[in-house]
Design an enzyme around this catalytic site. Structure first.
Site, PDB file in Angstrom:
ATOM      1  N   HIS A 111       0.843  -1.205   0.000  1.00 35.82           N
ATOM      2  CA  HIS A 111       0.000   0.000   0.000  1.00 35.82           C
ATOM      3  C   HIS A 111       0.880   1.258   0.000  1.00 35.82           C
ATOM      4  O   HIS A 111       0.650   2.188  -0.780  1.00 35.82           O
ATOM      5  CB  HIS A 111      -0.901  -0.040   1.242  1.00 35.82           C
ATOM      6  CG  HIS A 111      -1.729   1.178   1.455  1.00 35.82           C
ATOM      7  ND1 HIS A 111      -3.066   1.263   1.099  1.00 35.82           N
ATOM      8  CD2 HIS A 111      -1.424   2.389   2.016  1.00 35.82           C
ATOM      9  CE1 HIS A 111      -3.535   2.448   1.420  1.00 35.82           C
ATOM     10  NE2 HIS A 111      -2.558   3.153   1.976  1.00 35.82           N
ATOM     11  N   GLU A 112       1.896   1.276   0.838  1.00 36.43           N
ATOM     12  CA  GLU A 112       2.777   2.444   0.928  1.00 36.43           C
ATOM     13  C   GLU A 112       3.647   2.604  -0.315  1.00 36.43           C
ATOM     14  O   GLU A 112       3.863   3.723  -0.798  1.00 36.43           O
ATOM     15  CB  GLU A 112       3.650   2.349   2.187  1.00 36.43           C
ATOM     16  CG  GLU A 112       2.878   2.331   3.493  1.00 36.43           C
ATOM     17  CD  GLU A 112       1.908   3.491   3.636  1.00 36.43           C
ATOM     18  OE1 GLU A 112       2.183   4.585   3.075  1.00 36.43           O
ATOM     19  OE2 GLU A 112       0.866   3.316   4.289  1.00 36.43           O
ATOM     20  N   HIS A 126       1.667   4.272  -2.928  1.00 39.95           N
ATOM     21  CA  HIS A 126       1.595   5.733  -2.770  1.00 39.95           C
ATOM     22  C   HIS A 126       2.770   6.401  -3.465  1.00 39.95           C
ATOM     23  O   HIS A 126       2.620   7.427  -4.131  1.00 39.95           O
ATOM     24  CB  HIS A 126       1.618   6.103  -1.282  1.00 39.95           C
ATOM     25  CG  HIS A 126       0.290   6.027  -0.604  1.00 39.95           C
ATOM     26  ND1 HIS A 126      -0.854   6.577  -1.128  1.00 39.95           N
ATOM     27  CD2 HIS A 126      -0.075   5.482   0.594  1.00 39.95           C
ATOM     28  CE1 HIS A 126      -1.866   6.375  -0.297  1.00 39.95           C
ATOM     29  NE2 HIS A 126      -1.420   5.704   0.744  1.00 39.95           N
ATOM     30  N   GLU A 141      -6.202   6.724  -0.981  1.00 39.14           N
ATOM     31  CA  GLU A 141      -6.178   5.476  -0.214  1.00 39.14           C
ATOM     32  C   GLU A 141      -6.772   4.315  -1.018  1.00 39.14           C
ATOM     33  O   GLU A 141      -6.252   3.194  -0.988  1.00 39.14           O
ATOM     34  CB  GLU A 141      -6.940   5.644   1.105  1.00 39.14           C
ATOM     35  CG  GLU A 141      -6.307   6.622   2.086  1.00 39.14           C
ATOM     36  CD  GLU A 141      -4.888   6.268   2.457  1.00 39.14           C
ATOM     37  OE1 GLU A 141      -4.568   5.057   2.531  1.00 39.14           O
ATOM     38  OE2 GLU A 141      -4.073   7.186   2.637  1.00 39.14           O
TER      39      GLU A 141
END
Length: 321
Positions: free
Chosen positions: A135-136, A139, A207
């Site tokens: 997930h990071e 980003h 997100e």
């Protein structure tokens, strides 16, 4: 990812316009009418945030950068995900706080940094941690870290200007000047409210894209759903003073720690076997359900940095099909 980038840069353009409008009002109040002065100040504010943003995050979160030898499992996990995502290896860091979470920051893809807290390392299993790191990494790959870093300072500037001119600008003896100060203060407060809603919206949409990016990097939707569930419980158990201490940086986190108590009530129904995680079967069961938010939940979401957690996990269940 084109739509995410388009939306984010449209928001940057709108917020830059708001900053410029307020700088013009301040310049008029100060008797300055030079276009280039307004432009220079507006660009300067954005550049200052670009340069200082990562340093502020670093100082506030007490970030400690590590090498492979310090934590081989964590380092190798980030390295593998970066290779899969096709981005340069980000710097890996640990924040020595008990609040379980993770975040990415930096000025560009080449300056990417991924940080996990001590709390999350103790809370998640390897699959769940990899899903969060995916997930990071997403980003960073999506280039939304820089955008949210730049955007997040604008409401703060608006709030400070509003406070200064509404409560201290009237001290002038000239009534006209005092009236002008109050008008600027009121405009800054309105801009603060608008820009804050825009930043919150930007934070929420990024997100969803990062969740999808984690799945595209080979992580199981149930692992990411389970990690989100555990992070909510972990945040609820964290000392409230510590949660408040990092309130200003929650837009960078995987979930919003300040909403944990509300989210537990919604998420408890998903863990049908009460084992503290969400498995494939439990996620599949959610995919067949309709998730509808009432007015209070929608309002709460509109004022939050993160999407409603139940709706977010429902979206992950769609990827699980």
């Amino acid at each position: 990812m084109f739509m995410l980038r388009l939306k984010m840069w449209l928001l940057v353009t709108v917020l830059f316009g708001i900053v410029y409008a307020l700088v013009v009002m301040l310049g008029y109040y100060a008797g300055i009418s030079n276009f280039y002065f307004y432009l220079a100040v507006s660009v300067g504010i954005m550049l200052l945030q670009y340069m200082m943003g990562p340093l502020i995050v670093q100082w506030t979160m007490r970030v400690r950068y590590i090498e492979r030898k310090d934590n081989p499992a964590l380092y190798n996990m980030v390295e593998g995900l970066a290779v899969q995502a096709g981005i340069p290896m980000p710097r890996v860091a640990i924040s020595d706080i008990t609040l379980p979470n993770a975040f990415a920051f930096g000025r560009s893809v080449k300056d990417g940094r991924v940080c996990v807290t001590s709390g999350i390392l103790r809370l998640l299993n390897a699959g769940e941690l990899r899903a969060v790191l995916g997930h990071e990494i997403s980003h960073i790959k999506n280039r939304d870290v820089l955008t949210i870093t730049i955007l997040s300072v604008i409401p703060l500037i608006m709030y400070r200007i509003a406070w200064q001119f509404l409560f201290f600008g009237r001290g002038r003896s000239n009534n006209r000047s005092g009236g002008g100060a109050a008008l600027i203060g009121l405009a800054a407060f309105i801009f603060y409210f608008i820009t804050n809603l825009l930043v919150l919206y930007a934070s929420r949409i990024r997100e969803y894209f990062a969740d999808r990016g984690s799945v595209e990097l080979g992580n199981s939707p149930s692992d990411l759903a389970s990690s989100l569930y555990k992070l909510v419980y972990g945040s609820a158990r964290t000392d409230k003073e510590e949660v408040r201490e990092y309130e200003g940086l929650k837009a960078f986190f995987v979930n919003d720690p300040s909403q944990a108590m509300n989210e537990i009530r919604e998420l408890r129904q998903l863990d049908t076997n009460s084992d503290g995680s969400i498995d494939l079967a439990e996620l599949a069961a959610l995919s067949n359900k309709n998730v509808r938010l009432n007015f209070a939940d929608k309002l709460m979401e509109a004022l939050s940095t993160h999407p409603n957690m139940l709706r977010r996990i429902k979206k992950l269940s769609d990827y699980n099909r």
